[in-house]
Design a protein around this motif. Structure first.
Motif, short mmCIF file in Angstrom:
data_model
loop_
_atom_site.label_atom_id
_atom_site.label_comp_id
_atom_site.label_asym_id
_atom_site.label_seq_id
_atom_site.Cartn_x
_atom_site.Cartn_y
_atom_site.Cartn_z
N HIS A 1 54.10 81.34 8.05
CA HIS A 1 53.94 80.10 7.30
C HIS A 1 55.29 79.41 7.16
N VAL A 2 55.27 78.07 7.09
CA VAL A 2 56.48 77.27 6.88
C VAL A 2 56.28 76.41 5.64
N HIS A 3 57.23 76.48 4.71
CA HIS A 3 57.22 75.63 3.52
C HIS A 3 58.44 74.74 3.56
N VAL A 4 58.23 73.41 3.40
CA VAL A 4 59.35 72.47 3.53
C VAL A 4 59.51 71.64 2.27
N VAL A 5 60.78 71.37 1.95
CA VAL A 5 61.16 70.53 0.82
C VAL A 5 62.26 69.60 1.30
N GLY A 6 62.18 68.31 0.97
CA GLY A 6 63.31 67.45 1.29
C GLY A 6 62.91 66.14 1.94
N ASP A 7 63.93 65.33 2.23
CA ASP A 7 63.71 64.04 2.86
C ASP A 7 63.17 64.20 4.28
N ILE A 8 62.40 63.21 4.71
CA ILE A 8 61.86 63.23 6.06
C ILE A 8 62.97 62.79 7.03
N THR A 9 63.50 63.75 7.76
CA THR A 9 64.54 63.50 8.76
C THR A 9 64.02 63.92 10.12
N PRO A 10 64.63 63.46 11.21
CA PRO A 10 64.17 63.90 12.53
C PRO A 10 64.16 65.41 12.71
N PRO A 11 65.18 66.16 12.25
CA PRO A 11 65.10 67.62 12.41
C PRO A 11 63.93 68.24 11.64
N LEU A 12 63.66 67.75 10.42
CA LEU A 12 62.55 68.30 9.65
C LEU A 12 61.21 67.94 10.30
N THR A 13 61.08 66.70 10.77
CA THR A 13 59.86 66.27 11.46
C THR A 13 59.61 67.14 12.69
N ARG A 14 60.67 67.40 13.45
CA ARG A 14 60.55 68.24 14.65
C ARG A 14 60.11 69.65 14.28
N LEU A 15 60.69 70.22 13.22
CA LEU A 15 60.36 71.59 12.85
C LEU A 15 58.91 71.71 12.42
N VAL A 16 58.43 70.77 11.62
CA VAL A 16 57.04 70.81 11.16
C VAL A 16 56.09 70.66 12.35
N ALA A 17 56.39 69.73 13.26
CA ALA A 17 55.55 69.54 14.43
C ALA A 17 55.52 70.80 15.29
N LEU A 18 56.68 71.45 15.43
CA LEU A 18 56.75 72.67 16.22
C LEU A 18 55.92 73.78 15.57
N ALA A 19 56.02 73.91 14.24
CA ALA A 19 55.24 74.93 13.54
C ALA A 19 53.75 74.72 13.76
N ARG A 20 53.30 73.49 13.66
CA ARG A 20 51.88 73.21 13.84
C ARG A 20 51.46 73.49 15.28
#
Length: 297
Positions: free
Chosen positions: A146-165
């Motif tokens: 599982h991945v839990h994310v907190v924080g502003d929507i940045t390109p690295p965070l968007t990439r990580l969430v997309a990769l996890a899915r």
């Protein structure tokens, strides 16, 4: 709800759920006071203490207390405060191997004014965590549940969430005063408080349940909202919202209460518990934190 494809051998406990928590780590200075000072007034606070904090770090520690195997993706400065934060995280069972120590940078800080019944906070930016987030690999995500994310929507965070899915891992998103819809479209769990829900686009004034249900339907995902002393609610697409009351308590310090709630809900959900039990675990975790001093009692 995801089910592990690995079933424990007879008589053995199931393996700990592996969670990647992504977001900020702060060093907190907390001042307990019943009111704010007036202009030119020197107001003496009741108590002052320091504690490592930050929503992601707090949630990571909470998940570890619930028995999860937790890795934190974050950043601290190359300074004494950063070392204090890392030491506490490691002592609490959090793997900090993916937390970056940024050279020539200070650790983020927060000053919290806590009155027991409420709190006010000022934060100061420090080490940028985007480099740490951007360095997370597919193999590292495949090694967890599982991945839990907190924080502003940045390109690295968007990439990580997309990769996890893309790799079939479940995701939870802490909204934390932001409209996280761009990340939450197919997130499994979306976590927010009533004030945050009230300020969302299209929110129904004074009715977080209706707002949560609308977002659950539009996102095709679960929406969980804390309601302070009224408990918490869980909205699912196509079902009426569930409301679970909390235990009445006299708060000592609300710092970290929401993060403790999130940890309890996520841990319960990963264990296969129904929404009502997940909410109860989250609320009990929050009560444990807010009736004591500091976010990591």
């Amino acid at each position: 709800m995801l089910e592990s494809t690995l079933r424990p051998a007879h008589g053995r406990k199931p393996a700990a759920k592996r969670v990647l928590v992504v977001g900020g780590t702060n060093f907190d200075i907390v001042v307990q006071t019943e009111r704010f000072p007036e202009e030119h007034e020197k107001l003496r606070g009741g108590t002052c203490w320091t504690s490592p904090g930050g929503s992601a770090a707090n949630t990571a520690l909470g998940l570890a207390r619930h028995g999860c195997a937790v890795t934190l993706v974050s950043a601290v400065g190359d300074d004494a405060l950063g070392r204090v934060c890392l030491d506490e995280l490691r002592a609490g069972g959090v793997d900090t191997s993916l937390t970056r120590i940024a050279p020539a940078t200070r650790t983020s800080m927060a000053i919290v004014f806590s009155s027991g019944a409420g709190k006010r906070m000022m934060t100061f930016a420090g080490a940028d965590r985007d480099a740490a987030i951007g360095a997370v690999t597919a193999d590292e995500i495949l090694a967890l549940d599982h991945v839990h994310v907190v924080g502003d929507i940045t390109p690295p965070l968007t990439r990580l969430v997309a990769l996890a899915r893309r790799l079939g891992r479940s995701v939870s998103v802490e909204w934390n005063g932001r409209d996280m819809s761009p990340l939450a479209g197919s997130a499994t769990l979306n976590l927010m408080n009533a004030d945050e829900a009230r300020n969302l686009p299209g929110a129904v004034a004074h009715d977080p349940a209706v707002t949560a249900q609308r977002y659950a339907e539009s996102l095709s995902a679960e929406v969980i909202v804390t309601l302070g002393p009224d408990g918490a609610l869980w909205a699912s697409p196509g079902r009426p919202p569930l409301l679970v009351p909390t235990t009445p308590v006299e708060p000592v310090d609300r710092t970290g209460g929401g993060d403790a709630f999130n940890a309890g809900v996520i841990a319960g959900w990963l264990s296969g518990a129904p929404p009502t039990e997940c909410l109860r675990r989250g609320l009990d975790s929050a009560v444990h934190v807010i009736t004591k001093r500091g976010a990591h009692p």
